[in-house]
Design an enzyme around this catalytic site. Structure first.
Site, PDB file in Angstrom:
ATOM      1  N   ASP A  46      25.826  87.760  50.210  1.00 37.67           N
ATOM      2  CA  ASP A  46      25.045  88.441  49.022  1.00 37.67           C
ATOM      3  C   ASP A  46      24.711  89.932  50.035  1.00 37.67           C
ATOM      4  OD1 ASP A  46      25.940  86.957  47.284  1.00 37.67           O
ATOM      5  OD2 ASP A  46      23.587  86.607  46.996  1.00 37.67           O
ATOM      6  N   ARG A  47      25.252  91.180  49.159  1.00 37.89           N
ATOM      7  CA  ARG A  47      24.953  92.319  49.716  1.00 37.89           C
ATOM      8  C   ARG A  47      23.734  92.641  50.129  1.00 37.89           C
ATOM      9  NH1 ARG A  47      25.486  97.607  45.671  1.00 37.89           N
ATOM     10  NH2 ARG A  47      24.830  99.315  47.522  1.00 37.89           N
TER      11      ARG A  47
END
Length: 201
Positions: A46-47
């Site tokens: 995930d970012r």
């Protein structure tokens, strides 16, 4: 030449090479750090998470690493809000009920703050009245944002999430934003189905 690399993804970097959703104000992507033709991530991160990503231009290797059916172990360092007690740790080990089903049993233990830890930009939010702690969590599945949802379900919101290991490969001393080349592992060969030699009727 085939490429197989490990990359330490910094916080706030998209786990892809383009940001088509924000063409007017593109966000940081893998292309800001990696300039190799034809390589793609073997799995996502995930970012708002950090740490190890594996990338390759070998399609079969990419599938072996990222396909959930191979159940490759992934180990995370998780900074959580609060202090884990025996009940919370047992729940994480046994499996936590989420909206999309119960998680599989996991390995989990309390750890000290990792000695090789780098500063995060921006820093995590801190609350003077609430302590924080670290756990190490190893999973063999990959539900969407699973680690964050698991810790929240047992009352330990995730503050910082770092993937340290995927299978046999670890971050070790790789700095954020850096990548290096790995030896290409042997690809697993799917067993051939036995042919039916009985005469046709």
């Amino acid at each position: 030449m085939s490429w197989f690399i490990r990359f330490n993804k910094p916080f706030d970097v998209l786990p892809q090479f383009t940001d088509r959703a924000n063409a007017d104000a593109p966000r940081s992507t893998l292309s800001d750090f990696i300039d190799l033709p034809g390589v793609y991530p073997a799995g996502r991160l995930d970012r708002d998470s950090e740490g190890l990503m594996l990338l390759t231009d070998e399609g079969r290797l990419q599938a072996q690493i990222s396909d959930p059916k191979h159940e490759m172990a992934k180990t995370y360092w998780v900074q959580v809000e609060g202090e884990p007690d025996a009940t919370a740790l047992k729940a994480l080990r046994d499996g936590v009920e989420l909206k999309d089903g119960q998680t599989r049993p996991a390995k989990v233990r309390e750890i000290d703050e990792p000695p090789m830890l780098w500063p995060r930009t921006p820093p995590i939010r801190e609350r003077k009245t609430v302590s924080d702690s670290w756990i190490e969590l190893t999973l063999r599945e990959g539900k969407n944002r699973q680690v964050r949802r698991m810790t929240a379900a047992v009352g330990l919101p995730t503050l910082r999430l770092i993937r340290y290991r995927i299978g046999d490969w670890a971050l070790d001393d790789l700095a954020p934003g850096q990548w290096d080349s790995l030896q290409m592992p042997e690809l697993k060969v799917a067993p051939q189905r036995k042919r039916d030699r009985r005469p046709r009727r």
